[in-house]
Design an enzyme around this catalytic site. Structure first.
Site, PDB file in Angstrom:
ATOM      1  N   GLY A 113       0.826  -1.203   0.000  1.00 50.59           N
ATOM      2  CA  GLY A 113       0.000   0.000   0.000  1.00 50.59           C
ATOM      3  C   GLY A 113       0.856   1.247   0.000  1.00 50.59           C
ATOM      4  N   GLY A 114       1.322   1.655   1.182  1.00 49.53           N
ATOM      5  CA  GLY A 114       2.161   2.838   1.232  1.00 49.53           C
ATOM      6  C   GLY A 114       1.895   3.762   2.396  1.00 49.53           C
ATOM      7  N   CYS A 179      -9.396   3.868   6.285  1.00 50.71           N
ATOM      8  CA  CYS A 179      -8.730   4.493   5.136  1.00 50.71           C
ATOM      9  C   CYS A 179      -8.857   3.561   3.937  1.00 50.71           C
ATOM     10  CB  CYS A 179      -7.262   4.769   5.426  1.00 50.71           C
ATOM     11  SG  CYS A 179      -6.987   6.032   6.668  1.00 50.71           S
ATOM     12  N   ILE A 244       3.083 -11.746   1.830  1.00 51.59           N
ATOM     13  CA  ILE A 244       1.674 -12.073   1.657  1.00 51.59           C
ATOM     14  C   ILE A 244       1.294 -11.905   0.186  1.00 51.59           C
ATOM     15  CG2 ILE A 244      -0.697 -11.491   2.293  1.00 51.59           C
ATOM     16  CD1 ILE A 244       0.939 -12.656   4.604  1.00 51.59           C
ATOM     17  N   ASN A 477       0.702  -0.997  13.372  1.00 51.18           N
ATOM     18  CA  ASN A 477       0.451  -0.352  12.084  1.00 51.18           C
ATOM     19  C   ASN A 477       0.636   1.160  12.137  1.00 51.18           C
ATOM     20  OD1 ASN A 477       0.053  -2.595  10.549  1.00 51.18           O
ATOM     21  ND2 ASN A 477      -2.129  -2.333  10.247  1.00 51.18           N
ATOM     22  N   TYR A 478       0.817   1.722  13.339  1.00 45.92           N
ATOM     23  CA  TYR A 478       1.282   3.105  13.475  1.00 45.92           C
ATOM     24  C   TYR A 478       2.756   3.040  13.880  1.00 45.92           C
ATOM     25  CZ  TYR A 478      -3.722   4.272  13.782  1.00 45.92           C
ATOM     26  OH  TYR A 478      -5.062   4.412  13.553  1.00 45.92           O
TER      27      TYR A 478
END
Length: 539
Positions: A113-114, A179, A244, A477-478
């Site tokens: 993703g990014g 998001c 993945i 994930n943060y």
């Protein structure tokens, strides 16, 4: 599935690559040419030049590198750049890339993703030479409504998955990120929370199978990898265990009509008292109701008479009248009215929560474009005891020292409290009231970076008295490199525990065991990857 290659073919490729001695070494050819020759010669699927980017072609290379990178801090000229970006077109391309990187001693960074806050998927601060494997071309989605499942390749975005589900059913959805431009490959590896988590849990709680390439270049599914590795992939963070390829998702049932609302409160309208009450009630309200709080300043001008604005942004899996009854009993202080409520479809709620205007057509989700792009630094906390009003008043003083401060408070409770901490690597479950995300953003590059970074550090230090302790928990994930980093060539479990225990609590030790078994040579590594235990001498 149409995008599934046969395991037999992958094993033949593996045997060929491992047993052959490649004549293409970096001593003979530049590394970019060497890697491409290895890919082209050994892949059963041809590798077009159009999927291969090097710094020699500045325009196309920069365009691909920047395409999904949201944090401009990691696109500055002084930040290390990959020597190659490869955008595989098939699972076999990914497999070949892993085998070639092993053969040539190249470090891989994998991006789906990014949004990656510290850019460990496309930047390396610990490896001088690295290759970015960008999975943007692997975005096939197959939805099977009769079975209540969907397969989504790693490069597909949340928005694309949501759209394809809604395209086939008005009463099915999937509980993951708010998001819509997130790539599902990496997003789900960290947990994947969203506006339905209090009803259905996280994305990882609703994954039933996976396809991945491991450190030996094998393509594995859940049955082939075993339950320990399957457990680790669902919340253990990206970039540690393999690449993945696709997730199989268990769809959830949603009503045809859901309700969304946003109600704002400024400090002068009693925002502090309302927020204190929210802390106490939001985790206990009906599981169908998710009310997050978005906190900003009224102006970016420090010389103006500024205030703090709190916006209560919500999804209720039901109609407006039912919602009003629940709010009237459980949270009347917010003052929700029928005029505040918008009844819509589940896919409409996805657009609303993501910040799109009410007139936006769902097809916008197929664009996969991020809504924001700036310089930023983020941190996170989990809260287990309500922050008292005096604590909030102190928070507002620091908050208004920054031009564009930003926080999101996400409520827990419901299904999040019913899943055991050890069920997945994501441990922030029972006892958590809510999660805080802190963000500092700016637009002038490096000119004011130190000041903004200092401010968010000051805010984080202040909040230490009011959040979880021993460990002070954080959301993987943060990702936050302030918590510590791996060093090149050093696999230190002791050092990694500085962030590992914050992200995973005691699950960190099980993750280390899985890592040691499936990737003892630490092929998949980055600044905060799970380290393997050191190999004992004589083994």
């Amino acid at each position: 599935m149409a995008f599934h290659s046969s395991l037999l073919l992958s094993q033949i490729l593996l045997l060929f690559l491992v047993s052959s001695s490649s004549p293409w070494t970096s001593a003979t050819y530049p590394i970019q040419q060497t890697f491409f020759r290895c890919l082209s010669t050994n892949s059963k699927n041809s590798v077009p030049l159009s999927s291969y980017y090097t710094p020699n072609n500045v325009s196309s290379f920069s365009s691909v590198l920047n395409s999904t990178a949201n944090n401009l801090r990691y696109l500055l000229p002084t930040v290390p750049k990959p020597v190659i970006i490869f955008t595989p077109l098939s699972e076999l391309h990914v497999q070949t890339a892993v085998l070639c990187s092993r053969q040539l001693g190249l470090t891989l960074r994998v991006r789906s993703g990014g949004h990656d806050y510290e850019a460990v998927s496309y930047v390396s601060q610990i490896e001088p030479t690295f290759v970015v494997l960008d999975l943007c071309q692997l975005r096939a989605i197959e939805v099977d409504i009769p079975r209540g499942t969907a397969w989504a390749q790693a490069g597909a975005t949340n928005g694309e998955v949501y759209y394809r589900i809604a395209e086939k059913s008005k009463v099915h959805g999937f509980p993951m990120g708010l998001c819509t431009s997130l790539g599902v490959g990496g997003h789900i590896t960290g947990g994947a929370y969203g506006s339905m988590m209090r009803k259905f849990g996280l994305g990882v709680d609703n994954v039933i199978d996976v396809r991945m390439v491991d450190a030996k270049g094998k393509i594995l599914d859940r049955k082939a990898m075993g339950e320990d590795l399957f457990w680790a992939l669902r919340g253990g963070g990206g970039g540690s265990f393999g690449i993945i390829l696709a997730w199989q998702l268990k769809l959830v049932n949603v009503p045809e009509t859901v309700t969304v609302f946003t109600v704002a409160k400024a400090l002068e309208q009693g925002a502090t008292k309302v927020l204190y009450k929210w802390q106490n009630v939001a985790p206990k309200l009906d599981d169908r109701l998710f009310i997050r709080v978005i906190i900003q300043a009224s102006s970016a001008n420090l010389t103006e008479n500024r205030t703090v604005l709190t916006a209560y942004n919500a999804l209720f899996l039901g109609d407006a009248n039912t919602l009003l009854g629940i709010m009237g009993k459980g949270f009347p202080e917010l003052g929700l009215t029928r005029a505040d409520c918008v009844e819509t479809s589940w896919i409409g709620s996805v657009l609303y929560i993501a910040g799109y205007p009410n007139t936006t057509a769902p097809e916008v989700l197929l664009q996969g474009k991020p809504l924001f792009r700036n310089y930023f630094k983020a941190k996170s906390d989990f809260v287990r005891t309500p922050i008292p009003e005096e604590g909030l008043l102190g928070l507002w003083k620091i908050y208004l020292e920054e031009e564009v401060p930003f926080m999101i408070w996400n409520p827990y409770g419901g299904a999040m409290a019913r899943v055991p901490e050890s069920a997945t690597p994501f441990p922030h479950r029972r006892g958590t009231l809510f999660k805080i995300q802190y963000v500092a953003t700016w637009q002038d590059g490096t000119q004011s970076m130190a000041r903004h970074m200092s401010w968010i550090g000051k805010l984080y230090d202040y909040m230490g008295n009011y959040v979880s302790k021993n460990p002070r928990e954080a959301y993987v994930n943060y990702r936050d490199l302030d918590l510590g980093m791996n060093k090149k060539g050093v696999n230190s479990v002791m050092e990694a525990s500085s962030w590992g225990l914050r992200y995973f609590k005691s699950n960190f030790y099980r993750l280390i065991k899985v890592k040691t078994r499936v990737d003892p040579d630490n092929l998949f590594r980055h600044e905060q990857s799970i380290p393997p235990l050191p190999v004992k001498k004589g083994n």
